[in-house]
Design a protein around this motif. Sequence first.
Motif, PDB file in Angstrom:
ATOM      1  N   THR A 143       0.839  -1.198   0.000  1.00  0.00           N
ATOM      2  CA  THR A 143       0.000   0.000   0.000  1.00  0.00           C
ATOM      3  C   THR A 143       0.873   1.247   0.000  1.00  0.00           C
ATOM      4  O   THR A 143       2.105   1.154  -0.026  1.00  0.00           O
ATOM      5  CB  THR A 143      -0.961  -0.010   1.212  1.00  0.00           C
ATOM      6  N   VAL A 144       0.227   2.402  -0.005  1.00  0.00           N
ATOM      7  CA  VAL A 144       0.921   3.693   0.059  1.00  0.00           C
ATOM      8  C   VAL A 144       0.206   4.537   1.112  1.00  0.00           C
ATOM      9  O   VAL A 144      -0.861   4.166   1.609  1.00  0.00           O
ATOM     10  CB  VAL A 144       0.900   4.426  -1.303  1.00  0.00           C
ATOM     11  N   ALA A 145       0.789   5.697   1.430  1.00  0.00           N
ATOM     12  CA  ALA A 145       0.178   6.593   2.424  1.00  0.00           C
ATOM     13  C   ALA A 145      -1.235   6.966   1.986  1.00  0.00           C
ATOM     14  O   ALA A 145      -1.485   7.230   0.807  1.00  0.00           O
ATOM     15  CB  ALA A 145       1.038   7.843   2.591  1.00  0.00           C
ATOM     16  N   GLY A 146      -2.141   6.982   2.936  1.00  0.00           N
ATOM     17  CA  GLY A 146      -3.521   7.373   2.637  1.00  0.00           C
ATOM     18  C   GLY A 146      -4.406   6.230   2.185  1.00  0.00           C
ATOM     19  O   GLY A 146      -5.550   6.441   1.786  1.00  0.00           O
ATOM     20  N   LEU A 147      -3.870   5.003   2.216  1.00  0.00           N
ATOM     21  CA  LEU A 147      -4.662   3.844   1.777  1.00  0.00           C
ATOM     22  C   LEU A 147      -4.618   2.769   2.861  1.00  0.00           C
ATOM     23  O   LEU A 147      -3.750   1.902   2.863  1.00  0.00           O
ATOM     24  CB  LEU A 147      -4.098   3.305   0.456  1.00  0.00           C
ATOM     25  N   PRO A 148      -5.572   2.816   3.811  1.00  0.00           N
ATOM     26  CA  PRO A 148      -5.560   1.834   4.911  1.00  0.00           C
ATOM     27  C   PRO A 148      -5.831   0.423   4.403  1.00  0.00           C
ATOM     28  O   PRO A 148      -6.494   0.226   3.385  1.00  0.00           O
ATOM     29  CB  PRO A 148      -6.713   2.311   5.825  1.00  0.00           C
ATOM     30  N   GLN A 149      -5.327  -0.552   5.150  1.00  0.00           N
ATOM     31  CA  GLN A 149      -5.534  -1.961   4.777  1.00  0.00           C
ATOM     32  C   GLN A 149      -7.025  -2.297   4.706  1.00  0.00           C
ATOM     33  O   GLN A 149      -7.455  -3.025   3.805  1.00  0.00           O
ATOM     34  CB  GLN A 149      -4.836  -2.871   5.793  1.00  0.00           C
ATOM     35  N   ALA A 150      -7.824  -1.761   5.642  1.00  0.00           N
ATOM     36  CA  ALA A 150      -9.260  -2.084   5.656  1.00  0.00           C
ATOM     37  C   ALA A 150      -9.934  -1.637   4.358  1.00  0.00           C
ATOM     38  O   ALA A 150     -10.751  -2.368   3.778  1.00  0.00           O
ATOM     39  CB  ALA A 150      -9.928  -1.418   6.859  1.00  0.00           C
ATOM     40  N   TYR A 151      -9.577  -0.439   3.879  1.00  0.00           N
ATOM     41  CA  TYR A 151     -10.151   0.084   2.631  1.00  0.00           C
ATOM     42  C   TYR A 151      -9.713  -0.785   1.450  1.00  0.00           C
ATOM     43  O   TYR A 151     -10.502  -1.135   0.572  1.00  0.00           O
ATOM     44  CB  TYR A 151      -9.699   1.537   2.429  1.00  0.00           C
ATOM     45  N   LEU A 152      -8.431  -1.146   1.444  1.00  0.00           N
ATOM     46  CA  LEU A 152      -7.878  -1.941   0.350  1.00  0.00           C
ATOM     47  C   LEU A 152      -8.506  -3.329   0.315  1.00  0.00           C
ATOM     48  O   LEU A 152      -8.841  -3.858  -0.765  1.00  0.00           O
ATOM     49  CB  LEU A 152      -6.356  -2.038   0.527  1.00  0.00           C
ATOM     50  N   ARG A 153      -8.698  -3.932   1.496  1.00  0.00           N
ATOM     51  CA  ARG A 153      -9.322  -5.266   1.545  1.00  0.00           C
ATOM     52  C   ARG A 153     -10.733  -5.233   0.993  1.00  0.00           C
ATOM     53  O   ARG A 153     -11.145  -6.120   0.234  1.00  0.00           O
ATOM     54  CB  ARG A 153      -9.328  -5.776   2.995  1.00  0.00           C
ATOM     55  N   LYS A 154     -11.470  -4.187   1.336  1.00  0.00           N
ATOM     56  CA  LYS A 154     -12.850  -4.053   0.857  1.00  0.00           C
ATOM     57  C   LYS A 154     -12.873  -3.845  -0.656  1.00  0.00           C
ATOM     58  O   LYS A 154     -13.687  -4.431  -1.377  1.00  0.00           O
ATOM     59  CB  LYS A 154     -13.528  -2.879   1.568  1.00  0.00           C
ATOM     60  N   ALA A 155     -11.927  -3.017  -1.163  1.00  0.00           N
ATOM     61  CA  ALA A 155     -11.862  -2.745  -2.606  1.00  0.00           C
ATOM     62  C   ALA A 155     -11.517  -4.020  -3.385  1.00  0.00           C
ATOM     63  O   ALA A 155     -12.089  -4.295  -4.443  1.00  0.00           O
ATOM     64  CB  ALA A 155     -10.816  -1.655  -2.881  1.00  0.00           C
TER      65      ALA A 155
END
Length: 707
Positions: A143-155
């Motif tokens: 990931t990169v700054a501003g992209l939490p794991q929770a958001y990425l997992r959902k996406a």
Amino acid sequence: MLDAPPAKPTTSPAQKALLKLGLRRDIDLALHLPLRYEDETRIVRLADVREGDTVQIEATVTACEVSFRPRRQLLVTVDDGSDTCLLRFFSFYPSQQKALAVGARIRARGEVRGGFGGLTMMHPSFRAAGGELPTALTPVYPTVAGLPQAYLRKAVLGALAHADLSDTLPAPELPGSSGNSSKISLQPLWSLRESLSFLHHPAPDVALATLEDHSHPAWQRLKAEELLAQQLSQLQAKRAREHLRAPALRPRRGGLHEKLLAVLPFALTGAQCRVSEEIARDLAQPAPMHRLLQGDVGSGKTVVAALAAAICIDAGWQCALMAPTEILAEQHFRKLIGWLEPLLAPLGLRTAWLTGSQKAKERREMLALIESGEAALVIGTHAVIQDKVVFKRLALAIIDEQHRFGVAQRLALRSKMTADAQEPHLLMMTATPIPRTLAMSYYADLEVSTLDELPPGRTPVVTKLVHESRRDEVIERIRAQLAQGRQVYWVCPLIEESEALDLVNATQTHAALSEALAGARMNGGKATMVGLLHSRMPAAEKRAVMALFTGGQMGVLVSTTVIEVGVDVPNASLMVIEHAERFGLSQLHQLRGRVGRGAAASACVLLYSTGEAPRLGETARARLKAMVETGDGFEIARRDLEIRGPGEFLGARQSGAPLLRFADLALDADLLDWARQLAPQMLDQHPELAEKHVQRWLGGRAEYLKA
């Protein structure tokens, strides 16, 4: 009243972060695989953990305090009924401190350490207890700054549901299926959808080792598909070029090509003759040549380039040669002028020189010569591809050390072709030999010529590994070389002192060597000069230093890696590389190639340091061991690929977007063979599936192969 303009759609910081990662389509997210996994599927009792285990516990907070000794930290004691554990946080927010108040029931996950004070976890992840436990391992994504794991997992979860993951491989050709004659076996065979679903959410009982080393059948399926996409795109690019037109350049009997061969002060090696004939055959075709000329340091690539340029110029067209540094470009300029200028002058033709450091008046003169066509050969750095440079009839572009140039720069040089909407022929040269698997994959769209023979008179270079504690012995060796009239390189990795890296820098080394060698004499009495060369020096100063060294008036040249390629001083017989453990293997080999260019016995001293550590790291040790054991550039390249991966060889060929994310060329040669066999069959028999497969895996990145 006028209607208000429609509001522009807003992009959230997380959406911008997704774009930064190149995650635009559902399939991009589906192929964004986890870096690692966390097992949150079970709770482990503290009484059952072993030191070093990474576990999830559920416990009640019994104490929470901020301590300031030895530094500010949050200390939280938890009890799960079987034992207690101290959670230690050096970085924390008030909200976290509040969530860890005494009496709170939490789930914490981290590595358990033992000690006199009992069990400890450093910076564990935690959340409030309660809710169902997950049934699959929890993915942790790049990931990169501003992209939490929770958001990425959902996406990713949403993308997996919407992405088109239908099969693009013809059924009989699936790796491991009965219809495929390849030796590859991926049984049990997984579909792409099964593979991706599994890799994003693997079952807790899977052997983590098979996920980490990519040997699991799900990984094998992805690697096979990725390699096939790469092979298809390379083959598409190669076939597309076959339909483009280029000037057919043929050598004339008694023409410039024959005249150049007659005036060369040496005979060509068998390899040079063979490669020159391969290039001449390509140039004679009306389709653009796309050839990579590879050869070890000192194998004579420049004269092969000169012979190709002679064919081009003799046919009435212009040739451009681009090198990555001004020093290398100037080396080519001097050699080619020496060989070609006497032959061009009677024809009323000139050689032009273009660099970024030129005076405005000289640049204007050169631009006019190029635009008029009077300059038949144009040599320079990146300046050759600037907008103001207009060729009258460019037919051949030669790029030296091609891995130093980006895709956009190579495309810009190709776009300089103006006559009849034709393409220029392209000859790329590299002194870094390409290992077989790399040539089969990243360079599959190119024809490859190899100079596998060194010219006579080149002496083998003895390579010695010397600890920095023996520095004084090395200086005495330099003094002995100078007394024999020989010259020496001393290469340092930094220009000035750096607090981040404790390395001896070039300016400091220059001062120290100047003092240590103050009384040394060279050539029977002339004082020895110690010179300094680095990339931040003004161009005129660099030229002056190089002129003194190449002319033999300077005994020792202290330099950064600016002398890595192209510098040719036959009288230099000793190369000292400071902090050799910090250099890449290919770079070390290139630097070693600066000596042994004459008849004198030559040596390369790898001066290394272990710093605070008792011994060298494993990677540095492997590099230095390879340097001592072999001088063969092809063997060096093979080992470099094993140690560092393909980046060293490719440079910016893929413009920062590597075409292989999952496959490993050192381990997946069988899969690569399978993909090479299938790609032409798919393009011929299933073109729609082939196009869909390439778009799925590469999207717009396939365009970079055109360079």
